[in-house]
Structures are given as C-alpha cells and as structure tokens.
Design an enzyme around this catalytic site. Structure first.
Site, short mmCIF file in Angstrom:
data_model
loop_
_atom_site.label_atom_id
_atom_site.label_comp_id
_atom_site.label_asym_id
_atom_site.label_seq_id
_atom_site.Cartn_x
_atom_site.Cartn_y
_atom_site.Cartn_z
N ASP A 31 -43.23 -20.07 -22.09
CA ASP A 31 -41.90 -20.44 -22.59
C ASP A 31 -40.99 -19.23 -22.39
OD1 ASP A 31 -41.08 -22.76 -25.11
OD2 ASP A 31 -39.67 -21.24 -24.37
N SER A 124 -37.58 -38.81 -20.00
CA SER A 124 -36.73 -39.26 -21.12
C SER A 124 -36.19 -40.65 -20.86
CB SER A 124 -35.56 -38.28 -21.28
OG SER A 124 -34.55 -38.83 -22.09
N TYR A 148 -28.20 -34.36 -17.30
CA TYR A 148 -29.53 -34.13 -17.88
C TYR A 148 -30.48 -35.26 -17.49
CZ TYR A 148 -33.25 -34.70 -21.27
OH TYR A 148 -34.48 -34.93 -21.85
N LYS A 152 -33.93 -35.44 -14.87
CA LYS A 152 -35.24 -36.02 -15.22
C LYS A 152 -35.66 -37.04 -14.14
CE LYS A 152 -36.32 -34.04 -19.15
NZ LYS A 152 -37.53 -33.18 -19.25
C1 WQD Z 1 -28.80 -41.24 -32.09
C2 WQD Z 1 -27.77 -42.15 -32.72
C3 WQD Z 1 -25.50 -41.64 -32.05
C4 WQD Z 1 -25.44 -37.67 -33.97
C5 WQD Z 1 -30.46 -38.15 -27.23
C6 WQD Z 1 -30.51 -37.84 -25.79
C7 WQD Z 1 -31.84 -38.24 -25.21
C8 WQD Z 1 -32.98 -37.67 -26.02
C9 WQD Z 1 -32.83 -38.00 -27.48
C10 WQD Z 1 -33.78 -35.78 -24.77
C11 WQD Z 1 -26.66 -42.58 -31.75
C12 WQD Z 1 -25.70 -41.37 -33.54
C13 WQD Z 1 -25.83 -38.92 -33.50
C14 WQD Z 1 -24.40 -37.58 -34.93
C15 WQD Z 1 -24.22 -39.98 -34.92
N1 WQD Z 1 -33.07 -36.28 -25.83
N2 WQD Z 1 -25.24 -40.04 -33.98
N3 WQD Z 1 -23.83 -38.75 -35.36
O1 WQD Z 1 -28.12 -39.99 -28.09
O2 WQD Z 1 -29.97 -41.65 -28.63
O3 WQD Z 1 -30.52 -39.55 -27.41
O4 WQD Z 1 -31.53 -37.53 -27.89
O5 WQD Z 1 -34.51 -36.37 -24.02
O6 WQD Z 1 -31.89 -37.73 -23.90
O7 WQD Z 1 -29.52 -38.61 -25.14
O8 WQD Z 1 -29.91 -39.43 -29.80
O9 WQD Z 1 -29.83 -38.41 -32.03
O10 WQD Z 1 -27.95 -37.91 -30.40
O11 WQD Z 1 -28.10 -40.18 -31.43
O12 WQD Z 1 -23.68 -41.01 -35.35
O13 WQD Z 1 -23.98 -36.48 -35.38
O14 WQD Z 1 -27.09 -41.42 -33.76
O15 WQD Z 1 -24.25 -42.26 -31.79
O16 WQD Z 1 -26.31 -43.92 -32.08
P1 WQD Z 1 -29.53 -40.24 -28.47
P2 WQD Z 1 -28.93 -38.88 -30.93
#
Ligand code: WQD
Length: 336
Positions: A31, A124, A148, A152
């Site tokens: 890492d 992912s 990103y 992948k």
């Molecule tokens: C989840 C839900 C947001 C934050 C991401 C990456 C994906 C993977 C997992 C790497 C959504 C909502 C979020 C906040 C919110 N990572 N939200 N307020 O976007 O599904 O996936 O993380 O591989 O590649 O894209 O996860 O946790 O960001 O969002 O309302 O402050 O929570 O709109 O509906 P996401 P997330």
C-alpha cells in the site's frame, strides 16, 4: 506461498487481509498509504494477533514490485490499490487513468515476469452506469459515466484480453455495490481522509458531531420515499466474498465476473432511520438538489456469486449501521 493484497491497508483491503489471516493464509500487503493510515496495520495485528508482511510500495513502482516478486513466492494477487473517488476522478481524470490503469499494467507486467497468473480484481458497480434494468446482473450493459468507473472497466477489459493471450492466466472480477459497516472489534472501518463523499461515513460523522447535518441529495427520485436506493453490503461480507473467490479459482482455468451485493435496495431515508434506531442518535438532515450523476435505484442480482462462489451475505442493515457506528464512536477523529 503468499497471497498479495494491493491496497491492503485501505477500508476494504484491511478487512480482506483479516479474513485471509483468520484462515492462516500467508498474506503480503502493499500500500502506498496515499489514502490510508499505517495505524490500520497496528489494528490488524491487534485483531489477528499475527504480523502480516507489509511493504510501502506503489503499484506504479516497477522496481519495488520486481524486488517483491523476486524475493517472495506469490500465488495470487488480490488487487484493490487505486484511486476511488468519483468526484475527484471528474476533476482529475489524468491522475485516475495514470494511477489506476498504469499501475495495474505495471503490476500485471511484473506478475507475468515471475509467472504469477492468478488475479482477483476489485471492480465496481459503477461500470454499469445508467441503467433502468433492476436488479443489475453481470450481463447488463456496461456504460460508466465517470472517469473512475471508466478506469475500472478499462482494467476489466485488459484482464479479459490477457486471459485470452495466455492459457496460464486466471481472472476473477468482483463488482462491488455499496460497501458499508466495519469489523465487529470497532478497530478498523471506513475512515475517509476528507469530508466523506459516501452516505454512511457522512452519517456517522454527523452522529459524532464532526459534521453538523446530513445533506440528502434529492427527494424527487422515482422511489418509495423519493430518495436514492442502493445495495448496501457489509464490508465483512464483501471480504468473505474475496476469500470465496480465492478458493473457487484454485486449480481452475477461469475468467469470471461476479456482482457482490445483497440484492436488497434501501433508500437514503431508510438507512438514516435504521442508523437512528440502532445508535439512539438523531441525525439532522436537510434535502438539497440531486447530486450530478446519481441514479434513482441501483441494486444487484448477485445470484451468480451465490451459486458459484457460495456467497451468502450474513449481515443486515441493522448490523451495517451498528458496526459503522461502533467504529466511528471508537475513532471520532479517525486513526490518530
Ligand atoms: C449513496 C446514496 C446519494 C452522500 C459510490 C460510488 C461507487 C462506490 C460506492 C467505489 C445516493 C446519497 C450520499 C450524502 C446523500 N465506490 N447521499 N448524501 O454514489 O451509490 O456509490 O460509492 O467503488 O463507485 O459511486 O454511494 O454513498 O455516495 O451515495 O444523500 O452526503 O446516498 O445520493 O443516493 P454511491 P454514496
């Protein structure tokens, strides 16, 4: 023989390392600590009561990788090292393409030089991009909408091509949905270095009052309560899925892709309410505009992993929220 875990000090990598060590599998961690704390190594040692080999090596450093593969007999590589912020990838695509793809090419080059041909790759669900077909199966169209996710997918295609190039290669690609939760010890967990992009760490930081309130991105989605639905999977279930993949690929010539999700979608509000119920902490939130690139609903068809890997997630949403909360409560300011 060793299993090499690249990015093994990170959130998901460290949980995979622990599951491997639990089975007395010899592990080497590399890492570059660009997005993780060396304190996690201490925590791994405390939890497992064993000392894994760790080297501060960047996957882009061919000389150091060459030294590693020359001096240690590695059977399989579980490859997680890479940048993983969707937002940052939009701002800095060159960094993402160089680090994620370039680093993987360097890793694969050195693996080939030392006749190490078994790789499990951390991919992912973002490779699916925009799709209305739910649940998402591995056969769904691939159309990532951010750099990103594109890195992948490019790496997945690179792996498919090298598999075809030489009969000795064996490849398993694991597409993660939404990893959350933490080891039950509360000693390791999701510890973003900056303001969290993801929902669960944002909620836990609100709960410990590091952040004032949660901003919920949109309440006009085509879902039961108007908030986004995702397939949250406990990080320990995800880690166990990698061990299952490791055993599955033994003595096989394979190249297979699996979704690692629970197959159950929960909305943002459902997750907030569950977190409040298990933690006893009220989460202040306000609705704001949708976040660019977010989709209404994403959840996995993980039947292939269940059937072939015998992958059966054990933890429910209560467990995910409880374990995330315990980690954050124990580490209000992260790994000091
Ligand atoms: C989840 C839900 C947001 C934050 C991401 C990456 C994906 C993977 C997992 C790497 C959504 C909502 C979020 C906040 C919110 N990572 N939200 N307020 O976007 O599904 O996936 O993380 O591989 O590649 O894209 O996860 O946790 O960001 O969002 O309302 O402050 O929570 O709109 O509906 P996401 P997330």
């Amino acid at each position: 023989m060793y299993v090499l875990v690249t990015g093994g000090i990170g959130y998901i990598g460290s949980h995979i390392v622990l599951e491997l060590m639990k089975l007395d599998i010899k592990v080497i961690i590399i890492d570059n600590l660009s997005n993780s704390s060396i304190k996690v190594l201490d925590r791994i040692i405390i939890i497992s009561n064993k000392i894994p080999l760790f080297f501060n090596i960047d996957i882009n450093d061919e000389n150091k990788l060459d030294w590693l593969f020359l001096n240690y007999k590695i059977s399989t590589v579980i490859h997680l090292a890479g940048f993983k912020s969707v937002g940052d990838s939009v701002k800095n695509p060159i960094n993402y393409y160089h680090n994620n793809i370039g680093g993987t090419i360097t890793l694969l080059t050195v693996m080939k030089k030392y006749n190490v041909y078994d790789i499990i790759f951390s991919s992912s669900a973002t490779v699916y991009g925009v799709t209305k077909l739910m649940p998402i199966s591995e056969k769904c169209a691939l159309n990532p909408i951010n750099p990103y996710g594109k890195t992948k997918l490019y790496i997945e295609n690179l792996l498919l091509d090298i598999f075809k190039s030489n009969i000795q290669w064996n490849v398993i690609i694991l597409r993660y949905f939404n990893p959350v939760g933490a080891h039950k010890s509360g000693l390791i967990g999701d510890n973003p270095s900056l303001i969290p992009n993801n929902l669960m760490p944002y909620i836990t930081q609100v709960a410990v009052k590091k952040l004032e309130k949660l901003f919920i991105y949109g309440k006009d989605y085509n879902t039961k309560d108007g908030t986004g639905i995702r397939d949250y999977i406990h990080v320990v279930d995800l880690a166990v899925g990698h061990v299952k993949a490791l055993f599955y690929m033994q003595n096989k010539h394979i190249c297979e892709i699996f979704n690692l999700g629970t197959g159950i979608g929960y909305s943002v509000l459902e997750l907030v309410k569950t977190f409040e119920a298990v933690s006893g902490v009220k989460i202040n939130f306000t609705f704001v505009d949708r976040r660019a690139g977010d989709l209404d609903i994403i959840y996995a068809d993980s039947s292939l992993a269940r059937e072939k890997l015998e992958f059966h997630p054990q933890f429910n949403l209560d467990d995910m929220c409880t374990d995330s909360w315990i980690f954050q409560k124990n580490n209000p300011d992260g790994y000091l």
